[in-house]
Design a protein around this motif. Structure first.
Motif, PDB file in Angstrom:
ATOM      1  N   PHE A  31       0.752  -1.164  -0.007  1.00  0.00           N
ATOM      2  CA  PHE A  31      -0.516  -0.413  -0.153  1.00  0.00           C
ATOM      3  C   PHE A  31       0.724   1.665  -0.276  1.00  0.00           C
ATOM      4  O   PHE A  31       0.161   1.865  -0.866  1.00  0.00           O
ATOM      5  CB  PHE A  31      -0.612  -0.166   1.298  1.00  0.00           C
ATOM      6  N   TYR A  34       2.130   2.029  -3.065  1.00  0.00           N
ATOM      7  CA  TYR A  34       0.566   2.159  -4.254  1.00  0.00           C
ATOM      8  C   TYR A  34       0.443   3.571  -4.558  1.00  0.00           C
ATOM      9  O   TYR A  34       0.055   4.368  -5.263  1.00  0.00           O
ATOM     10  CB  TYR A  34       0.089   1.413  -4.328  1.00  0.00           C
ATOM     11  N   TYR A  35       0.561   3.962  -2.404  1.00  0.00           N
ATOM     12  CA  TYR A  35       0.186   5.418  -2.559  1.00  0.00           C
ATOM     13  C   TYR A  35       0.962   6.837  -3.022  1.00  0.00           C
ATOM     14  O   TYR A  35       0.308   8.208  -3.428  1.00  0.00           O
ATOM     15  CB  TYR A  35       0.105   5.506  -0.834  1.00  0.00           C
ATOM     16  N   MET A  39      -0.328   9.272  -5.815  1.00  0.00           N
ATOM     17  CA  MET A  39       0.114  10.812  -5.215  1.00  0.00           C
ATOM     18  C   MET A  39       1.117  11.461  -6.311  1.00  0.00           C
ATOM     19  O   MET A  39       0.531  12.670  -6.326  1.00  0.00           O
ATOM     20  CB  MET A  39       0.543  10.341  -3.962  1.00  0.00           C
ATOM     21  N   PHE A  53      -5.482  13.370   0.615  1.00  0.00           N
ATOM     22  CA  PHE A  53      -5.545  11.853   0.927  1.00  0.00           C
ATOM     23  C   PHE A  53      -6.256  11.278   0.224  1.00  0.00           C
ATOM     24  O   PHE A  53      -7.698  10.902  -0.794  1.00  0.00           O
ATOM     25  CB  PHE A  53      -6.148  11.860   1.963  1.00  0.00           C
ATOM     26  N   LEU A  55      -7.233   7.972  -2.931  1.00  0.00           N
ATOM     27  CA  LEU A  55      -6.534   6.642  -2.663  1.00  0.00           C
ATOM     28  C   LEU A  55      -6.617   6.375  -4.352  1.00  0.00           C
ATOM     29  O   LEU A  55      -5.525   5.713  -5.340  1.00  0.00           O
ATOM     30  CB  LEU A  55      -8.042   5.797  -2.634  1.00  0.00           C
ATOM     31  N   TRP A  56      -7.447   7.278  -4.986  1.00  0.00           N
ATOM     32  CA  TRP A  56      -7.631   7.004  -6.637  1.00  0.00           C
ATOM     33  C   TRP A  56      -8.146   8.543  -7.250  1.00  0.00           C
ATOM     34  O   TRP A  56      -9.439   8.855  -7.205  1.00  0.00           O
ATOM     35  CB  TRP A  56      -8.350   5.889  -7.434  1.00  0.00           C
TER      36      TRP A  56
END
Length: 296
Positions: A31, A34-35, A39, A53, A55-56
């Motif tokens: 994660f 991925y983050y 970003m 924040f 996520l997608w």
């Protein structure tokens, strides 16, 4: 003849629970990567709208990557890091092999004393200030060699390679000796081809260490053109003005991107090479660690 083992319902439930637990921890590990990548592709407006924040993202942008590669700082830092990693890893493996091979021979005079002194360095060191004085007295400050020579041999990796050499069949070396090969010829023509698993394993260790090193760059370098990528990334995190750190003087471009997006893009560029190389050496990594760590 294959043997099939029948599992009870409780065994299947246990397997499912184990797989779910491993998948959960695997996702926890992936994660952050991925983050960081997401970003780095998120526009400024969407970051602000989601409170920092995401996520997608609804829209993707490559502007952060355009900014860091249009800057003279990041490409130069990447070039320095690649040079340090390739040169340092080659010298690390060469010196480690040349030291581990004779130490794997029990008939070498003073072998136990040399091994004791080498293992002693794992427990005690002279400290940072004496190390800095040594590097300075050798004239290595503000040179690439200051990032390579002080850590030329890792004691842990040396012991792993020594154990690997001890587990190789002695008959192979005896046959090479009968054919007229000297010690150096035996090492280069016989032992080296048989040692590719441990070389790939320790090459990965040394390479990742060089790629991620930043403290030695902070200690020994004052010339900013010699900074590796990790030092540049560290300075970006600490700097309140990323445009000045990257030497980007276009305020319009910088205003359209949040500082965090540019930092995440730089982190992605820094970790991507290691992620791409690791799958190709993973099989050697596992084999080399098992053979190099088990005696018998």
């Amino acid at each position: 003849m294959s043997i099939q083992v029948s599992k009870t319902p409780s065994d299947r439930i246990a397997d499912i629970a184990i797989y779910c637990l491993l998948a959960f921890f695997g996702l926890l590990t992936l994660f952050p990567i991925y983050y960081v990548f997401i970003m780095s592709l998120t526009p400024m407006a969407e970051v602000v709208r989601n409170g920092g924040f995401v996520l997608w993202p609804e829209t993707f942008t490559m502007e952060a990557y355009k900014v860091i590669f249009s800057s003279p700082v990041v490409p130069q830092a990447l070039k320095i890091t690649v040079i340090i990693t390739l040169l340092g890893t080659f010298l690390n493996l060469a010196v480690t092999m040349l030291l581990a091979y004779p130490l794997s021979k029990k008939y070498i005079p003073g072998r136990s004393v040399i091994l004791m002194l080498i293992v002693f360095t794992m427990l005690f060191s002279g400290g940072l200030i004496p190390l800095y004085i040594v590097v300075k007295s050798m004239g290595l400050l503000d040179t690439i060699w200051s990032l390579v020579i002080p850590g030329l041999v890792s004691t842990f990796n040396l012991l792993i390679m020594k154990t690997y050499f001890e587990n190789l069949p002695q008959e192979v070396e005896e046959a090479a000796c009968v054919d007229g090969c000297g010690e150096l010829q035996t090492l280069l023509r016989i032992i080296l081809p048989l040692s590719m698993p441990i070389i790939a394993t320790l090459g990965l260790f040394y390479g990742v260490t060089h790629w991620n090193a930043y403290f030695s760059g902070i200690m020994y370098l004052s010339d900013r053109t010699l900074y590796p990528i990790q030092v540049v990334l560290r300075n970006m995190i600490q700097s309140p003005a990323i445009s000045q750190e990257l030497q980007v003087m276009n305020p319009i471009v910088m205003q359209t991107l949040p500082p965090e997006t540019i930092k995440m893009a730089t982190v992605t560029v820094a970790i991507l090479p290691v992620l791409l190389i690791y799958p190709f050496v993973q099989k050697y990594f596992i084999k080399g660690m098992l053979i190099g760590a088990i005696k018998g």
